[in-house]
Design an enzyme around this catalytic site. Structure first.
Site, short mmCIF file in Angstrom:
data_model
loop_
_atom_site.label_atom_id
_atom_site.label_comp_id
_atom_site.label_asym_id
_atom_site.label_seq_id
_atom_site.Cartn_x
_atom_site.Cartn_y
_atom_site.Cartn_z
N ASP A 22 28.66 29.22 27.25
CA ASP A 22 29.23 29.88 26.07
C ASP A 22 28.41 29.41 24.88
O ASP A 22 27.63 28.45 24.98
CB ASP A 22 30.70 29.48 25.89
CG ASP A 22 31.32 30.07 24.61
OD1 ASP A 22 31.13 31.28 24.36
OD2 ASP A 22 31.96 29.33 23.85
N SER A 23 28.63 30.05 23.72
CA SER A 23 27.96 29.61 22.50
C SER A 23 28.47 28.23 22.06
O SER A 23 27.87 27.61 21.20
CB SER A 23 28.22 30.62 21.39
OG SER A 23 29.61 30.73 21.17
N TYR A 54 27.28 32.75 18.06
CA TYR A 54 26.47 33.88 18.52
C TYR A 54 26.95 35.19 17.88
O TYR A 54 26.19 36.14 17.77
CB TYR A 54 26.59 34.05 20.04
CG TYR A 54 25.80 33.07 20.88
CD1 TYR A 54 25.19 31.94 20.34
CD2 TYR A 54 25.65 33.31 22.25
CE1 TYR A 54 24.49 31.05 21.15
CE2 TYR A 54 24.93 32.43 23.05
CZ TYR A 54 24.36 31.31 22.50
OH TYR A 54 23.66 30.45 23.30
N GLY A 55 28.23 35.22 17.51
CA GLY A 55 28.84 36.47 17.06
C GLY A 55 28.25 37.04 15.79
O GLY A 55 28.49 38.19 15.45
N CYS A 85 31.31 34.12 27.30
CA CYS A 85 31.19 34.45 25.89
C CYS A 85 31.07 35.97 25.81
O CYS A 85 30.19 36.56 26.46
CB CYS A 85 29.93 33.78 25.33
SG CYS A 85 29.50 34.29 23.66
N ASN A 86 31.95 36.59 25.05
CA ASN A 86 31.92 38.05 24.95
C ASN A 86 30.65 38.54 24.27
O ASN A 86 30.06 39.54 24.66
CB ASN A 86 33.13 38.55 24.18
CG ASN A 86 34.41 38.41 24.97
OD1 ASN A 86 34.87 39.34 25.61
ND2 ASN A 86 35.00 37.21 24.94
N GLU A 177 38.14 26.81 16.00
CA GLU A 177 37.39 25.55 16.13
C GLU A 177 37.98 24.46 15.22
O GLU A 177 37.96 23.29 15.56
CB GLU A 177 35.92 25.76 15.75
CG GLU A 177 35.18 26.64 16.74
CD GLU A 177 34.01 25.94 17.42
OE1 GLU A 177 33.63 24.84 17.00
OE2 GLU A 177 33.50 26.52 18.40
N CYS A 209 37.18 37.66 22.49
CA CYS A 209 36.33 36.52 22.17
C CYS A 209 37.01 35.32 22.81
O CYS A 209 38.24 35.18 22.71
CB CYS A 209 36.24 36.34 20.66
SG CYS A 209 35.49 34.77 20.17
N THR A 210 36.23 34.47 23.47
CA THR A 210 36.86 33.40 24.24
C THR A 210 37.48 32.31 23.36
O THR A 210 38.17 31.44 23.86
CB THR A 210 35.85 32.79 25.23
OG1 THR A 210 34.65 32.44 24.52
CG2 THR A 210 35.51 33.76 26.34
N HIS A 211 37.25 32.37 22.04
CA HIS A 211 37.93 31.45 21.13
C HIS A 211 39.36 31.89 20.80
O HIS A 211 40.20 31.08 20.43
CB HIS A 211 37.18 31.36 19.79
CG HIS A 211 36.00 30.46 19.78
ND1 HIS A 211 34.82 30.78 20.39
CD2 HIS A 211 35.83 29.23 19.22
CE1 HIS A 211 33.96 29.79 20.19
NE2 HIS A 211 34.54 28.84 19.49
N1 DGL Z 1 33.10 32.60 22.19
C1 DGL Z 1 32.27 33.63 21.66
C2 DGL Z 1 32.65 35.00 22.21
O1 DGL Z 1 33.42 35.11 23.14
C3 DGL Z 1 32.34 33.76 20.15
C4 DGL Z 1 31.92 32.62 19.33
C5 DGL Z 1 30.63 32.86 18.64
O2 DGL Z 1 30.57 33.63 17.68
O3 DGL Z 1 29.67 32.24 19.09
O4 DGL Z 1 32.16 36.00 21.73
#
Ligand code: DGL
Length: 300
Positions: A22-23, A54-55, A85-86, A177, A209-211
């Site tokens: 994941d990011s 990453y988003g 990570c989506n 976070e 989004c996994t967060h």
């Molecule tokens: N966990 C990432 C996702 O599922 C998002 C976090 C990021 O922006 O890196 O897209």
């Protein structure tokens, strides 16, 4: 929650670990579901916290980072890669799958399938990062899932009249976070992001989004009790289990397993923030790795 790899026992491909990236720490919400569903499997988790988020990144950057992460995990002898990570799944899923040489599971299709299966009125909201929203992948994956259901005889009007409403919720990542899971600021921002989707009558909202599962309580309050929240972690874990079974890669040994963690940022900070994403417990023995050094070929 750590351990050393026993490579001699891993000459049998079935006993190699599952690789997850994941990011940063969001993918731990997927990892915890994999642990629950597959308690006999070893895992190697890489959180690219040094290059998070990453988003907000461009397509090319997300592809480049994801391929480097893939090469790092392959260098740890993994038998499968889960893109937890989506944003990376949306932009780099196809390329990682093309290059990996091991089965690759992404997180978008399982969530899209669940959303299509659950909607009763056909109005589906997608909350995700900007990168995921602009890819348009959730919308097409939901429409494809609905078409497959219709093709096997599902006769729901909602599947023929889908209205998919994506909304970028970039601040949710930082709020998760920062531990603002139950904070008035999160409620205010959620109201700002999600009120249009609520007013449109969405009966399903994908946490794309996994967060975001960490903000599930507040998101649920803002959307109201009529809206089902889809967190794809559990269905991703089922997909992992099914793919291991179908490819003959389920672990054959019942001996000791290992849970390894790597990060491209400070390991102590990673461990400090990771606990709640894992649903309690804290990783230990996290090691630093610079994924950038995996830019060409697979390191031994
Ligand atoms: N966990 C990432 C996702 O599922 C998002 C976090 C990021 O922006 O890196 O897209």
């Amino acid at each position: 929650m750590s351990g050393n790899q026993n490579f001699s026992a891993e000459s049998d491909p079935r006993n190699r670990p599952i690789g997850i990236f994941d990011s940063g720490i969001g993918g731990l919400t997927v990892l915890r579901e994999i642990w629950k569903a597959l308690p006999n499997e070893s895992t190697v988790y890489f959180g690219d916290s040094g290059r998070y988020p990453y988003g907000t990144k461009s397509h090319d950057n997300i592809v480049q980072f994801s391929l480097q992460n893939m090469r790092f995990l392959l260098s740890r002898n993994v038998k499968m890669i889960v893109i937890a990570c989506n944003s990376a799944s949306a932009h780099a899923g196809d390329e990682v799958r093309r290059q990996a040489g091991v089965p690759v599971i992404e997180v978008i299709s399982p969530g899209a399938e669940q959303a299509a299966a659950l909607t009763r009125n056909g109005i589906i909201g997608i909350s995700a990062t900007r990168a995921t929203v602009t890819s348009g992948l959730y919308e097409s994956a939901i429409r494809e899932a609905a078409d497959r259901m219709i093709a096997v005889g599902e006769n729901r009007e909602a599947l023929r009249n889908l209205s998919v409403l994506p909304v970028a919720c970039p601040l949710f990542v930082s709020l998760a976070e920062e531990g603002y899971w139950n904070h008035p600021a999160t409620k205010m921002i959620a109201e700002e992001y999600l009120s249009d989707i609520r007013e449109a009558g969405a009966d399903v909202l994908v946490l794309g989004c996994t967060h975001y599962p960490l903000l599930g309580k507040i998101i649920g309050e803002v959307m109201g009790p009529e809206t089902i929240l889809v967190d794809s972690g559990a269905s991703v874990a089922q997909k992992v289990r099914q793919t291991l079974f179908e490819t003959g890669l389920s672990r054959s040994e019942t001996g000791t397993i290992s849970y390894q963690f790597f990060t491209s940022d400070d390991p102590e900070m990673f461990e400090h923030r990771a606990g709640p994403f894992l649903g309690g417990g804290k990783p230990s023995g996290t090691r630093f790795v610079s994924a950038e050094s995996f830019s060409e070929g697979v390191k031994p």
